[in-house]
Design a protein around this motif. Structure first.
Motif, short mmCIF file in Angstrom:
data_model
loop_
_atom_site.label_atom_id
_atom_site.label_comp_id
_atom_site.label_asym_id
_atom_site.label_seq_id
_atom_site.Cartn_x
_atom_site.Cartn_y
_atom_site.Cartn_z
N HIS A 35 13.69 3.10 -23.55
CA HIS A 35 13.38 1.68 -23.55
C HIS A 35 12.98 1.19 -24.94
N ILE A 37 10.35 -1.93 -26.08
CA ILE A 37 9.33 -2.87 -25.60
C ILE A 37 8.75 -3.53 -26.86
N GLN A 39 5.75 -6.38 -28.66
CA GLN A 39 4.43 -6.99 -28.52
C GLN A 39 4.23 -7.99 -29.65
N LYS A 43 -0.60 -10.58 -28.49
CA LYS A 43 -0.12 -10.81 -27.13
C LYS A 43 0.07 -9.51 -26.37
N GLY A 44 0.58 -9.64 -25.15
CA GLY A 44 0.80 -8.47 -24.30
C GLY A 44 2.16 -7.83 -24.54
N LEU A 45 2.52 -6.94 -23.63
CA LEU A 45 3.74 -6.14 -23.76
C LEU A 45 4.90 -6.81 -23.02
N TRP A 47 8.97 -6.06 -22.02
CA TRP A 47 10.12 -5.16 -22.00
C TRP A 47 11.33 -5.86 -22.60
N TYR A 50 16.86 -1.39 -22.03
CA TYR A 50 16.87 -0.02 -21.53
C TYR A 50 18.28 0.54 -21.66
N VAL A 58 20.64 -2.34 -19.98
CA VAL A 58 20.07 -3.52 -19.32
C VAL A 58 19.22 -4.24 -20.36
N TYR A 94 8.32 -1.19 -29.91
CA TYR A 94 8.07 0.19 -29.54
C TYR A 94 9.28 0.76 -28.81
N MET A 103 7.54 5.19 -18.17
CA MET A 103 7.56 5.24 -19.64
C MET A 103 6.41 6.16 -20.04
N ASP A 104 6.73 7.43 -20.28
CA ASP A 104 5.65 8.40 -20.44
C ASP A 104 5.32 8.75 -21.88
N TRP A 106 5.46 6.99 -26.00
CA TRP A 106 5.74 5.81 -26.82
C TRP A 106 5.66 6.18 -28.30
N GLY A 107 6.45 5.47 -29.10
CA GLY A 107 6.32 5.62 -30.54
C GLY A 107 5.17 4.77 -31.06
N GLN A 108 4.97 4.80 -32.35
CA GLN A 108 3.87 4.08 -32.97
C GLN A 108 4.21 2.63 -33.27
N TYR B 41 -1.54 1.72 -18.12
CA TYR B 41 -1.57 2.15 -19.53
C TYR B 41 -2.84 1.62 -20.19
N TYR B 92 -3.06 -2.23 -19.19
CA TYR B 92 -1.89 -2.93 -18.65
C TYR B 92 -1.38 -2.20 -17.41
#
Lengths: 116, 112
Positions: A35, A37, A39, A43-45, A47, A50, A58, A94, A103-104, A106-108, B41, B92
């Motif tokens: 994925h 994603i 931000q 603000k929030g996350l 998507w 994918y 998608v 991200y 989503m287990d 994540w990158g930085q 999360y 989240y």
């Protein structure tokens, strides 16, 4: 250990393009969906897109027709091509690994700023 | 798109205390395969999000048992007991039952 490292972010003018990369290591990249994603500042996350292990894709409606997600399994790398950029695309982007619909990892993140 | 309503927006807590965060979805998150793909999360300041709880109630590797998730259908809760300084940040919820995946707006856990 699973590691995802984004690169390619930067300052770009409205209407221009940018390509983000996500280099993966520590797992069999070709076996996992991935994925993007984002931000926006403060603000929030949200998507974005994918791509499955078999390269099915998608997109979120906000980026459809402008962004393209792709992968190169030989290089263990995920990409996001961002075209026709708008100020509202300014965000940290991200990449994240999907394992059994989770989503287990994540990158930085890579920072993209769209401004004239 | 599935709307994820997360409350409260801000949650003041004392160290050692217990808190709950609610996440409600606009439609059922039960997938046709029988699983419920609701996850939690934590995003610590200046960091990327980290997985705490997956599929409602399963703690991810290395997550302490102070964190617990519960719920079903459209109503879900994350509980944190004996809050420690490293628990502070923004929480989240995420649903991945339906495309597009959608996140809650976040709950900021901060010291009282």
């Amino acid at each position: 250990a699973v590691q995802l490292v984004e690169s390619g972010g930067g300052l770009v003018q409205p209407g221009k393009s940018l390509k983000l990369s996500c280099s993966a290591s520590g797992f069999t990249f070709s076996s996992y969906g991935m994925h993007w994603i984002r931000q926006a500042p403060g603000k929030g996350l949200d998507w974005v897109a994918y791509i499955s292990s078999s390269s099915g894709t998608v997109y979120a409606d906000a980026v459809k027709e402008r962004f393209t997600i792709s992968r190169d399994n030989a290089k263990n790398t995920l990409y996001l091509q961002l075209n026709s950029l708008k100020s509202e695309d300014t965000a940290i982007y991200y990449c994240a690994r999907q394992s059994r619909r989770v989503m287990d990892a994540w990158g930085q993140g890579a920072s993209v700023t769209v401004s004239s | 798109d599935v709307l994820m309503t997360q409350t409260p927006v801000s949650l003041p807590v004392s160290l050692g205390g217990q808190v709950s965060i609610s996440c409600r979805s606009s439609q059922s998150l039960v997938h046709s395969d029988g699983n419920t793909y609701l996850h939690w999360y934590l995003q610590k300041p200046g960091q990327s999000p980290q997985l705490l709880i997956y599929r409602v109630s399963n703690r991810f590797s290395g997550v302490p048992d102070r964190f617990s998730g519960s719920g079903s259908g459209t109503d879900f809760t994350l509980k944190i007991s004996r809050v420690e300084p490293e628990d502070l940040g923004v929480y989240y919820c995420l649903q991945s039952t339906h495309f597009p995946n959608t996140f809650g707006a976040g709950t900021k856990l901060e010291l009282k």
